[in-house]
Design a protein around this motif. Structure first.
Motif, mmCIF file in Angstrom:
data_model
loop_
_atom_site.group_PDB
_atom_site.id
_atom_site.type_symbol
_atom_site.label_atom_id
_atom_site.label_comp_id
_atom_site.label_asym_id
_atom_site.label_seq_id
_atom_site.Cartn_x
_atom_site.Cartn_y
_atom_site.Cartn_z
ATOM 1 N N ASP A 35 1.025 -1.087 -0.081
ATOM 2 C CA ASP A 35 0.123 0.192 -0.071
ATOM 3 C C ASP A 35 0.822 1.119 -0.006
ATOM 4 O OD1 ASP A 35 -2.461 1.598 -0.141
ATOM 5 O OD2 ASP A 35 -2.377 1.538 1.785
ATOM 6 N N LEU A 36 0.916 1.804 -1.316
ATOM 7 C CA LEU A 36 1.686 3.010 -1.071
ATOM 8 C C LEU A 36 1.284 4.062 -1.727
ATOM 9 C CD1 LEU A 36 4.666 1.138 -3.279
ATOM 10 C CD2 LEU A 36 4.406 2.065 -1.259
ATOM 11 N N SER A 37 0.013 3.892 -1.338
ATOM 12 C CA SER A 37 -1.201 5.024 -1.488
ATOM 13 C C SER A 37 -0.719 6.977 -1.062
ATOM 14 C CB SER A 37 -2.545 4.999 -1.649
ATOM 15 O OG SER A 37 -2.169 4.394 0.561
ATOM 16 N N GLY A 38 -0.176 6.558 0.178
ATOM 17 C CA GLY A 38 1.135 7.840 1.148
ATOM 18 C C GLY A 38 1.657 8.018 0.062
ATOM 19 N N VAL A 39 2.336 8.079 -0.859
ATOM 20 C CA VAL A 39 3.739 8.116 -0.879
ATOM 21 C C VAL A 39 3.150 8.550 -3.119
ATOM 22 C CG1 VAL A 39 6.362 7.131 -2.369
ATOM 23 C CG2 VAL A 39 4.780 6.170 -0.069
ATOM 24 N N GLU A 41 2.893 9.609 -6.375
ATOM 25 C CA GLU A 41 2.860 8.583 -8.147
ATOM 26 C C GLU A 41 4.714 8.373 -8.310
ATOM 27 O OE1 GLU A 41 0.483 7.946 -10.930
ATOM 28 O OE2 GLU A 41 -1.281 8.216 -9.729
ATOM 29 N N GLU A 42 5.777 9.788 -8.512
ATOM 30 C CA GLU A 42 6.938 9.660 -9.056
ATOM 31 C C GLU A 42 7.548 9.320 -8.345
ATOM 32 O OE1 GLU A 42 5.789 13.762 -7.046
ATOM 33 O OE2 GLU A 42 4.596 12.165 -8.523
ATOM 34 N N LEU A 43 7.342 8.777 -6.901
ATOM 35 C CA LEU A 43 8.461 7.946 -5.794
ATOM 36 C C LEU A 43 8.123 7.094 -5.268
ATOM 37 C CD1 LEU A 43 8.490 10.829 -2.970
ATOM 38 C CD2 LEU A 43 10.108 10.578 -4.835
ATOM 39 N N ARG A 44 7.554 6.262 -5.743
ATOM 40 C CA ARG A 44 7.174 5.074 -5.268
ATOM 41 C C ARG A 44 7.680 4.166 -6.189
ATOM 42 N NH1 ARG A 44 -0.011 5.175 -6.710
ATOM 43 N NH2 ARG A 44 0.034 6.640 -4.669
ATOM 44 N N ALA A 45 7.823 3.821 -7.708
ATOM 45 C CA ALA A 45 9.325 3.033 -7.926
ATOM 46 C C ALA A 45 10.687 2.767 -6.910
ATOM 47 C CB ALA A 45 9.554 3.332 -9.164
ATOM 48 N N SER A 46 11.200 3.795 -6.459
ATOM 49 C CA SER A 46 12.043 4.434 -5.940
ATOM 50 C C SER A 46 11.839 3.961 -4.628
ATOM 51 C CB SER A 46 12.845 5.850 -6.300
ATOM 52 O OG SER A 46 11.250 6.899 -5.689
ATOM 53 N N TYR A 47 10.834 3.991 -3.289
ATOM 54 C CA TYR A 47 10.361 3.772 -2.404
ATOM 55 C C TYR A 47 10.460 1.879 -2.475
ATOM 56 C CZ TYR A 47 9.937 7.688 0.017
ATOM 57 O OH TYR A 47 9.503 8.713 0.476
ATOM 58 N N ILE A 48 9.933 1.581 -3.542
ATOM 59 C CA ILE A 48 9.661 -0.096 -3.474
ATOM 60 C C ILE A 48 11.578 -0.628 -3.765
ATOM 61 C CG2 ILE A 48 9.579 -1.804 -4.923
ATOM 62 C CD1 ILE A 48 6.767 -0.248 -5.705
ATOM 63 N N ILE A 49 12.661 0.025 -4.674
ATOM 64 C CA ILE A 49 13.343 -0.206 -4.436
ATOM 65 C C ILE A 49 14.183 -0.166 -3.197
ATOM 66 C CG2 ILE A 49 15.302 0.576 -6.034
ATOM 67 C CD1 ILE A 49 13.774 1.056 -8.281
ATOM 68 N N LEU A 50 14.267 1.130 -2.310
ATOM 69 C CA LEU A 50 14.651 1.496 -1.495
ATOM 70 C C LEU A 50 14.354 0.136 -0.462
ATOM 71 C CD1 LEU A 50 14.586 4.879 -0.990
ATOM 72 C CD2 LEU A 50 16.697 3.971 -1.676
ATOM 73 N N LYS A 51 13.409 0.012 -0.467
ATOM 74 C CA LYS A 51 12.692 -1.130 0.896
ATOM 75 C C LYS A 51 12.969 -2.137 0.796
ATOM 76 C CE LYS A 51 8.329 -2.892 2.111
ATOM 77 N NZ LYS A 51 7.804 -3.659 2.116
ATOM 78 N N ASN A 52 13.289 -3.275 -0.732
ATOM 79 C CA ASN A 52 14.154 -3.897 -1.648
ATOM 80 C C ASN A 52 15.552 -4.118 -0.923
ATOM 81 O OD1 ASN A 52 11.436 -4.893 -2.068
ATOM 82 N ND2 ASN A 52 11.649 -4.365 -4.224
ATOM 83 N N TYR A 53 16.216 -2.807 -0.600
ATOM 84 C CA TYR A 53 17.192 -3.055 -0.606
ATOM 85 C C TYR A 53 17.965 -2.797 0.971
ATOM 86 C CZ TYR A 53 22.081 -1.340 -0.737
ATOM 87 O OH TYR A 53 23.733 -1.383 -0.096
#
Length: 123
Positions: A35-39, A41-53
């Motif tokens: 649930d990335l509704s609070g992030v 849209e333009e930052l969602r991909a980078s947040y997912i990458i950071l989270k996976n890392y």
């Protein structure tokens, strides 16, 4: 549907018929939806990458450091150490507040949001 979607769909159907997906881990289990509704849209991909890392966004890193420093200040007995820790704590809090102001979240806004949450939870 555009041509690329049709080709992709056909390739997926062929792979299913051949059994290419039969041995995948998690088969038959529901997907975990993030649930990335609070992030934004333009930052969602980078947040997912950071989270996976395993990395945290800068504001979360600062928040963790602030909590750690506060605990150290509370446990410290020597005045000179306590003063140095408080100085570091104030610097981190200032940096955190500046970062949050850039994102549109001021300390006053956060204060009132916390008050509202406490009121709602107590009712």
């Amino acid at each position: 549907m555009d041509i690329v979607a049709v080709i992709a769909e056909n390739k997926i159907r062929e792979a299913i018929k051949k059994g290419d997906f039969d041995n995948l881990s998690g088969r038959g289990k529901p997907l975990k939806v993030e649930d990335l509704s609070g992030v934004p849209e333009e930052l969602r991909a980078s947040y997912i990458i950071l989270k996976n890392y395993g990395a945290l966004p800068p504001e979360m890193e600062l928040a963790k450091e602030i909590v750690t420093l506060q605990r150290l200040v509370n446990c410290c007995y020597r005045d000179e150490e306590k003063t140095a820790l408080r100085k570091k704590l104030n610097e981190k809090m200032l940096r955190f507040n500046l970062l949050m102001e850039k994102r549109g979240a001021t300390p006053a806004l956060q204060f009132y949001q916390d008050k509202i949450e406490q009121k709602l939870l107590s009712d």
